[in-house]
Write an enzyme that holds these catalytic residues in place. Structure first.
Site, PDB file in Angstrom:
ATOM      1  N   LYS A 171      34.645  26.657 -36.783  1.00 45.02           N
ATOM      2  CA  LYS A 171      33.913  26.325 -35.567  1.00 45.02           C
ATOM      3  C   LYS A 171      33.872  24.827 -35.299  1.00 45.02           C
ATOM      4  CE  LYS A 171      29.412  26.771 -37.695  1.00 45.02           C
ATOM      5  NZ  LYS A 171      29.306  25.366 -38.126  1.00 45.02           N
ATOM      6  N   ARG A 218      20.040  27.418 -36.403  1.00 43.62           N
ATOM      7  CA  ARG A 218      20.396  28.403 -37.435  1.00 43.62           C
ATOM      8  C   ARG A 218      19.223  29.212 -37.916  1.00 43.62           C
ATOM      9  NH1 ARG A 218      24.872  25.792 -41.441  1.00 43.62           N
ATOM     10  NH2 ARG A 218      25.675  24.472 -39.800  1.00 43.62           N
ATOM     11  N   ARG A 247      39.782  24.475 -48.680  1.00 45.56           N
ATOM     12  CA  ARG A 247      39.265  23.209 -48.162  1.00 45.56           C
ATOM     13  C   ARG A 247      38.650  22.371 -49.289  1.00 45.56           C
ATOM     14  NH1 ARG A 247      34.709  23.452 -43.538  1.00 45.56           N
ATOM     15  NH2 ARG A 247      33.259  23.629 -45.266  1.00 45.56           N
ATOM     16  N   ARG A 261      34.641  18.405 -50.507  1.00 45.00           N
ATOM     17  CA  ARG A 261      33.239  18.521 -50.099  1.00 45.00           C
ATOM     18  C   ARG A 261      32.439  19.072 -51.269  1.00 45.00           C
ATOM     19  NH1 ARG A 261      31.849  20.812 -44.119  1.00 45.00           N
ATOM     20  NH2 ARG A 261      30.318  21.945 -45.352  1.00 45.00           N
ATOM     21  N   ARG A 264      26.033  30.055 -49.087  1.00 43.00           N
ATOM     22  CA  ARG A 264      26.033  29.674 -47.668  1.00 43.00           C
ATOM     23  C   ARG A 264      26.372  30.866 -46.771  1.00 43.00           C
ATOM     24  NH1 ARG A 264      30.062  25.386 -48.566  1.00 43.00           N
ATOM     25  NH2 ARG A 264      30.442  25.292 -46.345  1.00 43.00           N
TER      26      ARG A 264
HETATM   27  P1  ADP Z   1      28.781  25.022 -42.846  1.00 44.08           P
HETATM   28  O1  ADP Z   1      29.419  25.537 -41.594  1.00 44.08           O
HETATM   29  O2  ADP Z   1      29.649  25.093 -44.024  1.00 44.08           O
HETATM   30  O3  ADP Z   1      27.395  25.535 -43.076  1.00 44.08           O
HETATM   31  P2  ADP Z   1      27.978  22.491 -41.678  1.00 44.08           P
HETATM   32  O4  ADP Z   1      28.837  21.301 -41.664  1.00 44.08           O
HETATM   33  O5  ADP Z   1      27.640  23.097 -40.384  1.00 44.08           O
HETATM   34  O6  ADP Z   1      28.715  23.474 -42.666  1.00 44.08           O
HETATM   35  O7  ADP Z   1      26.620  22.168 -42.452  1.00 44.08           O
HETATM   36  C1  ADP Z   1      26.636  21.638 -43.760  1.00 44.08           C
HETATM   37  C2  ADP Z   1      25.220  21.626 -44.325  1.00 44.08           C
HETATM   38  O8  ADP Z   1      24.380  20.804 -43.484  1.00 44.08           O
HETATM   39  C3  ADP Z   1      24.507  22.978 -44.365  1.00 44.08           C
HETATM   40  O9  ADP Z   1      24.832  23.730 -45.515  1.00 44.08           O
HETATM   41  C4  ADP Z   1      23.038  22.525 -44.348  1.00 44.08           C
HETATM   42  O10 ADP Z   1      22.627  22.038 -45.601  1.00 44.08           O
HETATM   43  C5  ADP Z   1      23.068  21.345 -43.392  1.00 44.08           C
HETATM   44  N1  ADP Z   1      22.827  21.788 -41.990  1.00 44.08           N
HETATM   45  C6  ADP Z   1      23.704  21.727 -40.955  1.00 44.08           C
HETATM   46  N2  ADP Z   1      23.151  22.220 -39.830  1.00 44.08           N
HETATM   47  C7  ADP Z   1      21.898  22.631 -40.161  1.00 44.08           C
HETATM   48  C8  ADP Z   1      20.827  23.243 -39.455  1.00 44.08           C
HETATM   49  N3  ADP Z   1      20.925  23.572 -38.161  1.00 44.08           N
HETATM   50  N4  ADP Z   1      19.681  23.505 -40.131  1.00 44.08           N
HETATM   51  C9  ADP Z   1      19.543  23.184 -41.412  1.00 44.08           C
HETATM   52  N5  ADP Z   1      20.518  22.626 -42.152  1.00 44.08           N
HETATM   53  C10 ADP Z   1      21.678  22.346 -41.539  1.00 44.08           C
END
Ligand code: ADP
Length: 211
Positions: free
Chosen positions: A14, A89, A128, A134, A145
């Site tokens: 995404k 989320r 990845r 990462r 996750r």
């Molecule tokens: P992924 O799609 O692997 O979850 P993201 O890059 O979107 O990766 O997010 C990485 C991390 O950042 C998440 O695992 C969380 O810890 C934090 N994060 C991102 N967006 C949110 C959100 N909306 N609410 C809470 N934590 C978030």
């Protein structure tokens, strides 16, 4: 005007697709994950707080995340529309976002759900991990996750389904084909919602059904 969200599990692509379609639509893509990673890298106070959660694959607490988004969506580059990637989320984040937008006389009009089977997600994420390093791409953290995504994000999507603004898009296949599918989905939802922001009231709790 497009004020949209893209939702999809970790590894669904995404992030890549969000910036591609935001470019095509002439709107800004805002990724909460990217903002958090930037803050971790710069070792800001926000970054230090967020890192504790991110390394375990947990969500950063809603109050921290909501405050950060409220600030970002009020910057001037957002006035022609936005694409949120990775937010909201949780149900608390849905309510908070409705609140910020309503205060500004705005509302979401498109939500895209990008779908990919779990087995493919795990394989992509492990790949990845090797290339990007990462710290949250280990097998245990990946599974956590994915579980969190399915547990919490399902309710988030459902709340938007009720509003009639969600379109599911198949996230497997060629990257360019997926981009094209996503754009078509955005156009079709915008057409359905009359191209206008869906006016909804948080106060009367009717779910803001646009019909
Ligand atoms: P992924 O799609 O692997 O979850 P993201 O890059 O979107 O990766 O997010 C990485 C991390 O950042 C998440 O695992 C969380 O810890 C934090 N994060 C991102 N967006 C949110 C959100 N909306 N609410 C809470 N934590 C978030």
């Amino acid at each position: 005007m497009t004020r949209m969200l893209i939702m999809g599990p970790p590894g669904s692509g995404k992030g890549t697709q969000a910036s591609r379609i935001a470019d095509k639509l002439g709107i800004v893509a805002i990724s909460t994950g990217d903002i958090f990673r930037y803050n971790v890298k710069e070792m800001t106070a926000l970054g230090k707080e967020a890192k504790k959660y991110m390394d375990n694959g947990d969500f950063v607490p809603d109050d921290v995340t909501n405050r950060m988004v409220a600030e970002r969506i009020r910057q001037s580059d957002v006035e022609h529309g936005f694409l949120l990637d990775g937010y909201p989320r949780t149900s608390g984040q849905v309510e908070a976002l409705d609140g910020f937008l309503t205060e500004d006389g705005q509302a979401l009009n498109v939500v895209i759900e990008l779908t990919v089977p779990d087995e493919e997600l795990v394989a992509r994420l492990l790949g990845r991990a090797e290339s990007d390093g990462r710290t949250d791409d280990t097998e245990d953290v990946i599974q956590h996750r994915l579980d969190l995504y399915h547990e919490q994000t399902a309710a988030v999507i459902q709340s938007y389904v009720t509003r009639g603004i969600v379109q599911r898009v198949d996230g497997t296949g060629q990257v360019d084909d997926i981009t094209e599918r996503l754009l078509q989905a955005v156009y079709s939802v915008r057409e359905r919602t009359g191209n206008l922001p869906v006016v909804q009231s948080v106060a009367d709790g009717d779910g803001g059904n646009p019909e």
